[in-house]
Design a protein around this motif. Structure first.
Motif, PDB file in Angstrom:
ATOM      1  N   LEU A 123      -5.120  -7.029  16.873  1.00 23.83           N
ATOM      2  CA  LEU A 123      -6.378  -6.643  16.235  1.00 23.83           C
ATOM      3  C   LEU A 123      -7.579  -7.452  16.740  1.00 23.83           C
ATOM      4  N   THR A 124      -7.362  -8.741  16.996  1.00 23.02           N
ATOM      5  CA  THR A 124      -8.479  -9.605  17.376  1.00 23.02           C
ATOM      6  C   THR A 124      -8.395 -10.067  18.824  1.00 23.02           C
ATOM      7  N   ASP A 315      -5.674   8.955   5.852  1.00 24.69           N
ATOM      8  CA  ASP A 315      -5.720   7.587   6.358  1.00 24.69           C
ATOM      9  C   ASP A 315      -6.328   6.659   5.313  1.00 24.69           C
ATOM     10  N   PRO A 317      -8.175   2.796   4.565  1.00 21.13           N
ATOM     11  CA  PRO A 317      -9.046   1.898   5.355  1.00 21.13           C
ATOM     12  C   PRO A 317      -8.406   0.539   5.662  1.00 21.13           C
ATOM     13  N   SER A 319      -7.045  -1.976   8.789  1.00 23.13           N
ATOM     14  CA  SER A 319      -7.190  -2.123  10.240  1.00 23.13           C
ATOM     15  C   SER A 319      -5.872  -2.420  10.947  1.00 23.13           C
ATOM     16  N   SER A 321      -1.966  -1.822  11.957  1.00 19.58           N
ATOM     17  CA  SER A 321      -1.186  -0.607  12.160  1.00 19.58           C
ATOM     18  C   SER A 321      -0.466  -0.245  10.853  1.00 19.58           C
ATOM     19  N   LYS A 370     -13.135  -2.700   0.810  1.00 26.08           N
ATOM     20  CA  LYS A 370     -12.419  -2.515   2.076  1.00 26.08           C
ATOM     21  C   LYS A 370     -11.537  -3.748   2.335  1.00 26.08           C
ATOM     22  N   TYR A 372      -9.683  -6.625   4.187  1.00 26.75           N
ATOM     23  CA  TYR A 372      -9.875  -7.263   5.486  1.00 26.75           C
ATOM     24  C   TYR A 372      -9.200  -8.615   5.554  1.00 26.75           C
ATOM     25  N   TYR A 388     -17.723 -11.696   8.717  1.00 26.85           N
ATOM     26  CA  TYR A 388     -17.458 -10.449   8.000  1.00 26.85           C
ATOM     27  C   TYR A 388     -17.608 -10.672   6.505  1.00 26.85           C
ATOM     28  N   SER A 393     -15.577   0.123  -0.046  1.00 33.00           N
ATOM     29  CA  SER A 393     -14.954   1.216   0.706  1.00 33.00           C
ATOM     30  C   SER A 393     -15.267   2.546   0.035  1.00 33.00           C
TER      31      SER A 393
END
Ligand SMILES: [Zn+2]
Length: 490
Positions: A123-124, A315, A317, A319, A321, A370, A372, A388, A393
């Motif tokens: 991801l990063t 889907d 929200p 990030s 998989s 959302k 994170y 961030y 969301s």
């Protein structure tokens, strides 16, 4: 406006030299044509590169990654308190080695960075392989013959909570998600069986060729789909509330341990007879018969609208998989299937992270924040490159609906299936589930999803223990250990 004026001026200029230039006209045309063509290609390439920079960089076959790997040392991944969860150092052969100090504990959420990439490493990746070191710093590194340091990723992960969750799940298969409903920050994420990311290269073949069904590389917290069992009664309750907003206080049902309709039957867990129940006690005692009865009194439209609002069949929200949860109620769905759907059985499948998001929306007055994991990207010298913040969301339900569901979830702790959380220094709210996955043997997965303190939620926990038995017996004690650790209860 002024740009247009300048352009007009420029346009006028060549006219003066028109006579002189006319003989070279075809060359001018060709030159202009190529300049425009080249220019537009350049614009296209630049646009494409910037828009797809991360995609291009994350492509395993992209040589730029290899160039960056030679130039920069991959950055570190850190916990919210600065504990190092992954870092790189030069091995004896001069090649960088990725080290995971916590071994299996953060295996799925932090992931691995060789043999492909997973978790936060994937991801990063863009930030980890790039550097925001200043030019003057780069010169120093150059003089020392060292690589530039890649940027570091600061996460919301809490080492203490992760450790407690990891140890609480013990040798069981399953998953745990811990988050903050007010911000959406994920505090812990455990999946078992696990693997040691330090050994990923050595053990790769055995990990991918494992036929035992353990699927060690799968992050069950986000990729696992399980029958939700009675945790789904949160969904059914919301749909029933919407269908009969003025009738929930009057709702009564007489349970004799079994509900039969149109020749099909649903039993309460272990055939228990719950007697006379109302809307709240049906939920607290997790009366399947009462919920099958409710389910048949919810229109397909209302049920589907509720499923849609709670993000089923679409889907979510997230990030990392993840898998898409499913719950079906179409025009061909039989009443027997509606009864199964209402108690979270049948074909319904949900991921633990999805159940955690629904729980968070209830805890946060209907609003889903959302989720994170990454809070900051920092250069090696500590300079913040990117940060961030919590982000709304969507609203999954009204504030009133969230209030009623919270009240119901408190009842589960007060006098229902999660009384192991009763009488503590904090007020917990939640829902248990014992999700049958084998109708012949009645084997079940143990679920719990809930939050605390009920009056002002700070932490939510979603747990699934595979093939363990009832949620009240096996998942609730795990929730208690995590809540206790968070609230500092010894
Ligand atoms: Zn019952």
């Amino acid at each position: 406006m002024s740009e247009e004026i300048i352009k007009e001026e420029k346009d006028r200029e060549p006219k003066k030299k028109k006579v002189k230039k006319i003989r070279s006209y075809p060359i001018v045309v060709l030159t202009v044509f190529y300049v425009v063509l080249f220019g537009s290609m350049l614009v296209y390439i630049c646009n494409y590169s910037s828009k797809n920079k991360q995609v291009l960089l994350n492509n395993n076959y992209n040589t730029r990654q290899q160039i960056l790997a030679k130039q920069n040392t991959r950055g570190s991944i850190l916990s919210r308190d600065g504990d190092v969860l992954a870092y790189s150092q030069q091995g004896e052969d001069g090649k960088d080695v990725r080290i995971y100090p916590y071994k299996e504990e953060f295996a799925h959420v932090v992931g691995y960075a060789s043999n492909g990439k997973s978790g936060l490493e994937a991801l990063t990746n863009y930030y980890l392989i790039n550097t925001s070191a200043e030019l003057s710093e780069k010169v120093e590194y150059d003089l020392e013959g060292k690589k530039y340091p890649g940027d570091n990723v600061i996460t919301s992960l809490d080492v203490k909570l992760q450790e407690v969750a990891f140890n609480a799940l013990s040798a069981r298969k399953g998953a745990i998600v811990v988050s903050d409903p007010k911000t959406g920050q994920i505090l812990a994420m455990v999946s078992k069986p696990d693997f040691d990311p330090n050994m990923i290269q050595e053990q790769w073949e055995s990990l991918i060729n494992d036929n035992s069904g353990n699927a060690m590389l799968v992050n069950r917290a986000t990729q696992g789909l399980y029958p939700p069992g009675s945790t789904f009664k949160i969904v059914t309750s919301l749909a029933y509330l919407r269908e009969h907003p003025d009738e929930i206080e009057k709702y009564r049902y007489s349970c004799n341990g079994r509900f039969t309709y149109d020749g099909e039957s649903i039993s309460c867990f272990h055939g228990e007879n719950h007697g006379s129940v109302d809307f709240y006690s049906s939920f607290a005692k997790s009366c399947n018969s009462s919920y099958a009865n409710m389910g048949l009194n919810i229109s397909r439209e209302t049920f589907n609208r509720t499923l849609d609002d709670l993000m089923f069949n679409k889907d979510i929200p997230v990030s990392l998989s993840h898998s898409k949860s499913s719950a079906e109620y179409n025009k061909d769905t039989t009443s027997a299937s509606v009864m199964q759907l209402s108690i979270g059985q049948g074909t319904t499948g949900v991921s633990p992270i999805h159940m955690n998001l629904i729980t968070n929306a209830v805890a946060n007055g209907g609003v889903l924040m959302k989720p994170y994991l990454v809070t900051e990207i920092k250069a090696a010298d500590g300079k913040v490159v990117k940060s961030y913040s919590p982000e709304k969301s969507k609203k999954l339900m009204t504030e009133e609906e969230a209030e009623i569901l919270t009240k119901m979830m408190v009842q589960v702790v007060e006098n229902g299936t999660a009384t192991k959380l009763k009488g503590l220094s904090y007020t917990a709210a939640g829902k248990t589930g014992s999700a049958e996955f084998n109708t012949f043997t009645s084997d079940s997965h143990a679920w719990f999803t809930g939050f605390a303190p009920a009056e002002d939620p700070e932490i939510s926990v979603t747990i699934i223990v595979e093939n363990a038995g009832s949620g009240g017996s096996y998942a609730v004690p795990i929730a208690k250990r995590i809540f206790d650790a968070y609230f500092g209860v010894e």
